[in-house]
Scaffold this active site. Structure first.
Site, PDB file in Angstrom:
ATOM      1  CE  LYS A  13      -2.156  -0.840   3.996  1.00 52.75           C
ATOM      2  NZ  LYS A  13      -1.405  -2.219   4.248  1.00 52.75           N
ATOM      3  NE  ARG A  88      -3.554  -0.310  10.793  1.00 50.94           N
ATOM      4  CZ  ARG A  88      -2.376   0.193   9.759  1.00 50.94           C
ATOM      5  NH1 ARG A  88      -2.924   1.215   9.519  1.00 50.94           N
ATOM      6  NH2 ARG A  88      -1.222  -0.495  10.243  1.00 50.94           N
ATOM      7  NE  ARG A 126       7.798  -2.355   5.437  1.00 52.42           N
ATOM      8  CZ  ARG A 126       6.166  -2.154   5.412  1.00 52.42           C
ATOM      9  NH1 ARG A 126       5.494  -1.959   4.751  1.00 52.42           N
ATOM     10  NH2 ARG A 126       6.156  -1.985   6.603  1.00 52.42           N
ATOM     11  NE  ARG A 159       6.930   0.459   9.649  1.00 49.93           N
ATOM     12  CZ  ARG A 159       5.615   0.861   9.086  1.00 49.93           C
ATOM     13  NH1 ARG A 159       5.386   1.144   7.768  1.00 49.93           N
ATOM     14  NH2 ARG A 159       4.274  -0.585   9.352  1.00 49.93           N
ATOM     15  NE  ARG A 170       2.670  -3.982  11.431  1.00 51.07           N
ATOM     16  CZ  ARG A 170       4.150  -3.705  10.623  1.00 51.07           C
ATOM     17  NH1 ARG A 170       4.478  -4.314  10.271  1.00 51.07           N
ATOM     18  NH2 ARG A 170       3.630  -3.189   9.384  1.00 51.07           N
TER      19      ARG A 170
HETATM   20  P1  AMP Z   1       1.810   1.373   9.340  1.00 54.23           P
HETATM   21  O1  AMP Z   1       2.235   1.792   8.724  1.00 54.23           O
HETATM   22  O2  AMP Z   1       0.553   1.065   7.957  1.00 54.23           O
HETATM   23  O3  AMP Z   1       1.793  -0.714   9.116  1.00 54.23           O
HETATM   24  O4  AMP Z   1       1.067   1.413  10.519  1.00 54.23           O
HETATM   25  C1  AMP Z   1       2.366   1.644  11.875  1.00 54.23           C
HETATM   26  C2  AMP Z   1       1.713   1.406  13.237  1.00 54.23           C
HETATM   27  O5  AMP Z   1       0.684   2.582  12.919  1.00 54.23           O
HETATM   28  C3  AMP Z   1       0.577   0.294  12.795  1.00 54.23           C
HETATM   29  O6  AMP Z   1       1.114  -1.054  13.329  1.00 54.23           O
HETATM   30  C4  AMP Z   1      -0.255   1.112  13.917  1.00 54.23           C
HETATM   31  O7  AMP Z   1       0.474   0.806  15.161  1.00 54.23           O
HETATM   32  C5  AMP Z   1      -0.485   2.711  13.896  1.00 54.23           C
HETATM   33  N1  AMP Z   1      -1.280   3.184  12.650  1.00 54.23           N
HETATM   34  C6  AMP Z   1      -1.603   3.356  11.549  1.00 54.23           C
HETATM   35  N2  AMP Z   1      -2.483   3.248  10.639  1.00 54.23           N
HETATM   36  C7  AMP Z   1      -3.865   3.446  12.008  1.00 54.23           C
HETATM   37  C8  AMP Z   1      -4.855   3.165  12.042  1.00 54.23           C
HETATM   38  N3  AMP Z   1      -5.435   3.336  11.637  1.00 54.23           N
HETATM   39  N4  AMP Z   1      -5.282   2.834  13.367  1.00 54.23           N
HETATM   40  C9  AMP Z   1      -4.540   2.590  14.822  1.00 54.23           C
HETATM   41  N5  AMP Z   1      -2.951   2.347  14.507  1.00 54.23           N
HETATM   42  C10 AMP Z   1      -2.945   3.233  13.572  1.00 54.23           C
END
Ligand code: AMP
Length: 213
Positions: A13, A88, A126, A159, A170
């Site tokens: 994404k 989410r 990644r 990360r 996750r």
């Molecule tokens: P991502 O980069 O999208 O994988 O997001 C990394 C982390 O940020 C996630 O594992 C959550 O801890 C937090 N996060 C990102 N987007 C959301 C969301 N919409 N709701 C809750 N936590 C989020």
């Protein structure tokens, strides 16, 4: 045009959101990037978010919704946008619907599907840029210079939540909280499914075709 990219962590994404927004000539946001900016700057929100992110849990809905709605409601987004990583949860999806009720709502939800066993491999390979957050992958999108971002020269890093323990969490959170959103949007005729197990180029073209249709 207002578009949501839906899909599990590691589906691509973050790579596709930038391409698609350029294609549509609209702005875009990744909620994870917003949180990472806050954690890097050590803001109050960043400190709170870090305690959830590091272990692969979701940041609570109230703070997440507030942060993303600030972005969605800004005048720059009037032409439309592409969202990555939000919503989410069902609570986030209904909050977004309410915020957009008078603006015509979401136009399309593009669901990037990748088999679960491939996600773990993708996430473990990644690296992202510390400055501009562009993602790279040792499998199919290596930087030209090792450890350096092609776009801004920033340093690449893995990360914390791409390490195996957090990845497992996750994926579990995705299955329980986020996957049900596919049905939520499907039942309203907004969902389009895309096979994400192809080259970046092919997935990008499939997404572009779907927003043109
Ligand atoms: P991502 O980069 O999208 O994988 O997001 C990394 C982390 O940020 C996630 O594992 C959550 O801890 C937090 N996060 C990102 N987007 C959301 C969301 N919409 N709701 C809750 N936590 C989020």
């Amino acid at each position: 045009m207002r578009v949501i990219l839906l899909g599990p962590p590691g589906a691509g994404k973050g790579t596709q959101v930038e391409r698609l927004a350029k294609h549509l000539k609209v702005s875009r946001v990744s909620s994870g990037d917003l949180f990472r900016e806050h954690t890097q700057k050590n803001t109050e929100l960043g400190v709170l978010a870090k305690s959830y992110m590091g272990r692969g849990a979701l940041v609570p809905d109230d703070v997440t919704i507030k942060m993303v709605m600030n972005w969605v409601n800004a005048p720059e987004q009037a032409k439309g946008f592409v969202l990555d990583g939000f919503p989410r949860t069902l609570g986030q999806a209904t909050a977004l619907d309410q915020a957009l009720a008078e603006k015509g709502g979401i136009d399309k939800v593009l669901y990037i599907m990748v088999p679960r066993e491939d996600l773990v491999v993708r996430l473990s390979g990644r690296m992202i840029c510390r400055s501009c957050q562009t993602p790279y992958n040792i499998r199919d999108s290596q930087p030209k210079k090792e450890g350096k971002c092609d776009k801004c020269g920033g340093q690449l890093y893995q990360r914390e939540d791409d390490k195996p323990e957090a990845v497992r969490k996750r994926l579990e959170v995705y299955t329980n909280e986020t996957e049900p959103l596919a049905d939520y949007y499907r039942s309203r005729g907004l969902l389009e499914e895309v096979d994400g197990n192809r080259s970046i180029e092919d997935v990008g073209q499939a997404l572009a075709r779907l927003v043109a249709a």
